[in-house]
Scaffold this motif. Structure first.
Motif, PDB file in Angstrom:
ATOM      1  N   LYS A 124       0.830  -1.206   0.000  1.00 26.56           N
ATOM      2  CA  LYS A 124       0.000   0.000   0.000  1.00 26.56           C
ATOM      3  C   LYS A 124       0.862   1.253   0.000  1.00 26.56           C
ATOM      4  CE  LYS A 124      -3.814   2.198   2.535  1.00 26.56           C
ATOM      5  NZ  LYS A 124      -4.648   2.395   1.349  1.00 26.56           N
ATOM      6  N   ALA A 125       1.956   1.239   0.779  1.00 28.34           N
ATOM      7  CA  ALA A 125       2.836   2.400   0.895  1.00 28.34           C
ATOM      8  C   ALA A 125       4.152   1.983   1.539  1.00 28.34           C
ATOM      9  CB  ALA A 125       2.182   3.503   1.726  1.00 28.34           C
ATOM     10  N   VAL A 126       5.115   2.876   1.440  1.00 25.89           N
ATOM     11  CA  VAL A 126       6.399   2.725   2.123  1.00 25.89           C
ATOM     12  C   VAL A 126       6.627   3.972   2.961  1.00 25.89           C
ATOM     13  CG1 VAL A 126       8.908   2.567   1.855  1.00 25.89           C
ATOM     14  CG2 VAL A 126       7.410   1.319   0.272  1.00 25.89           C
ATOM     15  N   LEU A 127       6.939   3.774   4.231  1.00 22.64           N
ATOM     16  CA  LEU A 127       7.433   4.851   5.078  1.00 22.64           C
ATOM     17  C   LEU A 127       8.943   4.694   5.087  1.00 22.64           C
ATOM     18  CD1 LEU A 127       5.000   4.590   8.141  1.00 22.64           C
ATOM     19  CD2 LEU A 127       4.589   5.561   5.871  1.00 22.64           C
ATOM     20  N   LEU A 128       9.673   5.719   4.666  1.00 20.34           N
ATOM     21  CA  LEU A 128      11.123   5.617   4.502  1.00 20.34           C
ATOM     22  C   LEU A 128      11.835   6.676   5.312  1.00 20.34           C
ATOM     23  CD1 LEU A 128      13.707   4.530   3.144  1.00 20.34           C
ATOM     24  CD2 LEU A 128      13.189   6.039   1.196  1.00 20.34           C
ATOM     25  N   ASN A 129      12.590   6.216   6.314  1.00 21.03           N
ATOM     26  CA  ASN A 129      13.540   7.070   7.015  1.00 21.03           C
ATOM     27  C   ASN A 129      14.911   6.621   6.542  1.00 21.03           C
ATOM     28  OD1 ASN A 129      15.280   8.419   8.693  1.00 21.03           O
ATOM     29  ND2 ASN A 129      14.070   8.101  10.538  1.00 21.03           N
ATOM     30  N   ALA A 130      15.439   7.306   5.557  1.00 26.02           N
ATOM     31  CA  ALA A 130      16.709   6.915   4.944  1.00 26.02           C
ATOM     32  C   ALA A 130      17.915   7.409   5.722  1.00 26.02           C
ATOM     33  CB  ALA A 130      16.758   7.426   3.504  1.00 26.02           C
ATOM     34  N   GLY A 131      17.690   8.045   6.878  1.00 28.31           N
ATOM     35  CA  GLY A 131      18.811   8.561   7.649  1.00 28.31           C
ATOM     36  C   GLY A 131      19.646   9.504   6.785  1.00 28.31           C
ATOM     37  N   ALA A 132      20.946   9.435   6.925  1.00 23.47           N
ATOM     38  CA  ALA A 132      21.839  10.333   6.193  1.00 23.47           C
ATOM     39  C   ALA A 132      21.788  10.124   4.686  1.00 23.47           C
ATOM     40  CB  ALA A 132      23.270  10.162   6.698  1.00 23.47           C
ATOM     41  N   TYR A 133      21.339   8.946   4.232  1.00 22.58           N
ATOM     42  CA  TYR A 133      21.206   8.741   2.781  1.00 22.58           C
ATOM     43  C   TYR A 133      20.197   9.703   2.168  1.00 22.58           C
ATOM     44  CZ  TYR A 133      23.807   4.333   3.224  1.00 22.58           C
ATOM     45  OH  TYR A 133      24.755   3.382   3.463  1.00 22.58           O
ATOM     46  N   THR A 134      19.311  10.238   2.977  1.00 23.67           N
ATOM     47  CA  THR A 134      18.342  11.238   2.523  1.00 23.67           C
ATOM     48  C   THR A 134      19.033  12.346   1.743  1.00 23.67           C
ATOM     49  OG1 THR A 134      16.906  10.831   4.412  1.00 23.67           O
ATOM     50  CG2 THR A 134      16.722  12.993   3.365  1.00 23.67           C
ATOM     51  N   HIS A 135      20.201  12.743   2.222  1.00 21.20           N
ATOM     52  CA  HIS A 135      20.885  13.933   1.718  1.00 21.20           C
ATOM     53  C   HIS A 135      21.950  13.625   0.678  1.00 21.20           C
ATOM     54  CE1 HIS A 135      18.849  15.330   5.263  1.00 21.20           C
ATOM     55  NE2 HIS A 135      19.551  14.484   5.985  1.00 21.20           N
ATOM     56  N   THR A 136      22.157  12.338   0.391  1.00 19.48           N
ATOM     57  CA  THR A 136      23.275  11.975  -0.494  1.00 19.48           C
ATOM     58  C   THR A 136      22.922  11.006  -1.605  1.00 19.48           C
ATOM     59  OG1 THR A 136      23.928  10.101   0.897  1.00 19.48           O
ATOM     60  CG2 THR A 136      24.927  12.245   1.417  1.00 19.48           C
ATOM     61  N   SER A 137      21.801  10.322  -1.504  1.00 17.87           N
ATOM     62  CA  SER A 137      21.586   9.163  -2.368  1.00 17.87           C
ATOM     63  C   SER A 137      20.693   9.455  -3.570  1.00 17.87           C
ATOM     64  CB  SER A 137      20.994   7.995  -1.581  1.00 17.87           C
ATOM     65  OG  SER A 137      20.807   6.889  -2.447  1.00 17.87           O
ATOM     66  N   ILE A 138      21.335   9.633  -4.700  1.00 19.43           N
ATOM     67  CA  ILE A 138      20.611   9.722  -5.964  1.00 19.43           C
ATOM     68  C   ILE A 138      20.027   8.337  -6.293  1.00 19.43           C
ATOM     69  CG2 ILE A 138      20.779  10.286  -8.424  1.00 19.43           C
ATOM     70  CD1 ILE A 138      21.173  12.672  -6.462  1.00 19.43           C
ATOM     71  N   ALA A 139      20.698   7.279  -5.853  1.00 19.40           N
ATOM     72  CA  ALA A 139      20.200   5.922  -6.098  1.00 19.40           C
ATOM     73  C   ALA A 139      18.848   5.694  -5.409  1.00 19.40           C
ATOM     74  CB  ALA A 139      21.222   4.888  -5.631  1.00 19.40           C
ATOM     75  N   LEU A 140      18.667   6.181  -4.201  1.00 14.05           N
ATOM     76  CA  LEU A 140      17.370   6.075  -3.538  1.00 14.05           C
ATOM     77  C   LEU A 140      16.329   6.942  -4.250  1.00 14.05           C
ATOM     78  CD1 LEU A 140      18.205   5.951   0.272  1.00 14.05           C
ATOM     79  CD2 LEU A 140      17.033   4.208  -1.070  1.00 14.05           C
ATOM     80  N   TYR A 141      16.715   8.126  -4.653  1.00 13.08           N
ATOM     81  CA  TYR A 141      15.832   8.992  -5.439  1.00 13.08           C
ATOM     82  C   TYR A 141      15.327   8.237  -6.665  1.00 13.08           C
ATOM     83  CZ  TYR A 141      14.646  12.762  -8.732  1.00 13.08           C
ATOM     84  OH  TYR A 141      14.021  13.558  -9.665  1.00 13.08           O
ATOM     85  N   ASP A 142      16.258   7.627  -7.399  1.00 15.03           N
ATOM     86  CA  ASP A 142      15.891   6.881  -8.604  1.00 15.03           C
ATOM     87  C   ASP A 142      14.993   5.696  -8.287  1.00 15.03           C
ATOM     88  OD1 ASP A 142      17.324   8.612 -10.245  1.00 15.03           O
ATOM     89  OD2 ASP A 142      19.053   7.264 -10.441  1.00 15.03           O
ATOM     90  N   ALA A 143      15.277   4.992  -7.192  1.00 14.38           N
ATOM     91  CA  ALA A 143      14.472   3.823  -6.821  1.00 14.38           C
ATOM     92  C   ALA A 143      13.044   4.225  -6.468  1.00 14.38           C
ATOM     93  CB  ALA A 143      15.122   3.079  -5.655  1.00 14.38           C
ATOM     94  N   ILE A 144      12.894   5.327  -5.755  1.00  9.66           N
ATOM     95  CA  ILE A 144      11.550   5.803  -5.403  1.00  9.66           C
ATOM     96  C   ILE A 144      10.789   6.191  -6.662  1.00  9.66           C
ATOM     97  CG2 ILE A 144      10.262   7.634  -4.224  1.00  9.66           C
ATOM     98  CD1 ILE A 144      12.660   7.671  -2.179  1.00  9.66           C
TER      99      ILE A 144
END
Length: 146
Positions: free
Chosen positions: A73-93
């Motif tokens: 239904k949804a994902v709650l994501l606390n990516a910690g410090a990756y929030t500010h650095t990860s283009i890979a997470l951006y792309d995955a979302i």
């Protein structure tokens, strides 16, 4: 197989240390405490929680892909410090069609300058921050209404 009642709660680096790490910033609740609160409320809402934590960026990406395949239904994501650095997470979302809600215990906008950019937030449907463990609860309430 689709499980539209499942909410993935994905936690990134150092969140395994909640309750010990800088409690003046992140609060005294542990990740287990947060999981218990979420599970109780999810049950009341007719939802299920799958809470995971990893200090490895690739695990978070794999779990986002898994949420897509499972029909979550949804994902709650606390990516910690990756929030500010990860283009890979951006792309995955951006690559999945499961709504992602960014979660932070503290308010990154009131912290160090490098925390003011959120790649996760730029891809997520919504963001909840600054409420301590309550950020997770508010995100769950929002996810239930999606």
């Amino acid at each position: 197989m689709s499980d539209a009642k499942m909410i993935y709660v994905l936690n990134g680096p150092n969140l395994n240390l909640l309750g010990l790490r800088e409690p003046e910033v992140y609060g005294s609740e542990t990740l287990d405490d947060i999981a218990a609160m979420l599970e109780d409320r999810a049950g009341e809402l007719g939802l299920e929680i799958d809470l995971r934590q990893s200090n490895h960026e690739g695990h978070l990406i794999d779990w986002l892909h898994e949420a897509q395949g499972a029909g979550a239904k949804a994902v709650l994501l606390n990516a910690g410090a990756y929030t500010h650095t990860s283009i890979a997470l951006y792309d995955a979302i951006r690559a999945i069609n499961v709504p992602v809600i960014e979660v932070h215990l503290s308010n990154p906008a009131t912290r160090e300058d490098f925390r003011h950019v959120s790649w996760v937030g730029r891809a997520a449907q919504a963001s909840v921050s600054g409420l301590g463990a309550g950020s997770y609860m508010a995100a769950l309430e929002a996810a239930a209404k999606l």
